[in-house]
Design a protein around this motif. Sequence first.
Motif, mmCIF file in Angstrom:
data_model
loop_
_atom_site.group_PDB
_atom_site.id
_atom_site.type_symbol
_atom_site.label_atom_id
_atom_site.label_comp_id
_atom_site.label_asym_id
_atom_site.label_seq_id
_atom_site.Cartn_x
_atom_site.Cartn_y
_atom_site.Cartn_z
ATOM 1 N N ARG A 225 0.405 -1.622 -0.225
ATOM 2 C CA ARG A 225 -0.184 0.100 0.079
ATOM 3 C C ARG A 225 1.165 1.126 -0.159
ATOM 4 N N THR A 232 1.867 6.434 -6.786
ATOM 5 C CA THR A 232 0.384 7.385 -8.052
ATOM 6 C C THR A 232 0.730 8.994 -7.451
ATOM 7 N N GLY A 279 -6.296 -2.927 -10.027
ATOM 8 C CA GLY A 279 -7.350 -2.165 -9.293
ATOM 9 C C GLY A 279 -6.409 -1.111 -8.500
ATOM 10 N N LYS A 280 -5.963 -0.953 -8.193
ATOM 11 C CA LYS A 280 -5.435 -0.712 -6.704
ATOM 12 C C LYS A 280 -4.946 0.693 -6.999
ATOM 13 N N ARG A 282 -5.225 2.501 -9.961
ATOM 14 C CA ARG A 282 -6.714 2.725 -10.425
ATOM 15 C C ARG A 282 -6.887 3.738 -9.843
ATOM 16 N N GLN A 283 -7.502 2.799 -8.920
ATOM 17 C CA GLN A 283 -8.346 3.632 -7.481
ATOM 18 C C GLN A 283 -8.048 4.690 -6.800
ATOM 19 N N TYR A 284 -6.285 4.656 -6.213
ATOM 20 C CA TYR A 284 -5.441 5.496 -6.477
ATOM 21 C C TYR A 284 -4.939 7.282 -7.121
ATOM 22 N N LYS A 286 -6.872 7.651 -9.367
ATOM 23 C CA LYS A 286 -8.757 8.629 -10.278
ATOM 24 C C LYS A 286 -8.686 9.581 -8.392
ATOM 25 N N TYR A 287 -8.406 9.272 -7.424
ATOM 26 C CA TYR A 287 -9.276 9.947 -6.309
ATOM 27 C C TYR A 287 -8.104 10.838 -5.934
#
Length: 354
Positions: A225, A232, A279-280, A282-284, A286-287
């Motif tokens: 993490r 990112t 997936g993680k 992309r999520q990180y 994006k926000y």
Amino acid sequence: VWNTCLQLAKDFHAKHQKWISKSGLQKLTKGRFHLHSQSIQAVFHKYLFARDSAHQSVRKGIRTVRYPYKTKNHYNTKWAKDGFKISSNGKMELSMGIHGGKREKPIIVYATHLPEGQIKEIELGYDHGLYLAISYEDGMANKPYYKQQSAGVDPGEIHSLAAFREDGESLIITGRKVRAIHRLRHKKLAEIQRLQSRCKKGSRQWKKYGKAKRFILSKSERQLRDALHKTTKQFVDWCMRQSVSDVYLGDVEGVQRHTRKKKSVGRKQAQKLSNWSMGKVRQYVKYKLERQGIKLHAVDESYTSQTCPVCRKRNQTSYRNYRCACGYAEHRDIHGARNILSKALYDEFLHVDV
């Protein structure tokens, strides 16, 4: 609550040949648990979301997906807006609801350094001990969107992100730290598994090895993490310096499933793809981009790494540099990012002369 939810859904489907609804779950479980009603509803929401997601995957033709079926020993408990009270001295009262017409005693926790903002949700989890995760509103609004430069991004397993801006600027962020963490985790787990297989199941030594495995998984998860957040953040900082307003990210959904069908893919390559935390990422991304007023768009990345933008021929390469007989040459990941950007802006593969 989760285990009961699974059993009720299974029995309901066997009897009525259809899925149970949220209201049906609430009706069958009313008054059964010494918990706040919102905490119980949060479990129902997770179950229904998992079931609907599995159903959508089945409709798409994905045969490996399964509906939620696993029972759990530990499950995170949530308290939403009306389920907790927080005092100025750091005292938190987590409501246990009303049972049998009598309000249960709340769980009382004292905490320091609480966030300065409106606390929206409190979640109780377990990871080698109990912990509280607090979600709050910091009051900071996202920056407004202004149309500027565009950039294509090719996600990868060796290089986590490779980006190309329309005027020629490019960026490559390595993913070797993430790969190293995965390799070390697999090595340690395999070593403990060999030792545990020699012990009698349920013995004291067998339980010690199980505890060691959970420790390694927990530690590696925190390391991964941290590495993905740093990766990112580095990419978003580059976008801000390059005045990027639109990011077109290659959509690699299903690449693991499609790759497993090919006989040429070995066990090591299949393991690498299964470790790919796309997936993680992309999520990180994006926000973090939304906070800076940058829009993220998903683009189908089919053949973007194979097609030459000059002569339009497809060439597969096992090297880090892409070369075509027409004379075109580029780093393989930057080449993919260029084609993703071209596909997003012009709906075809074009050579962007920079």
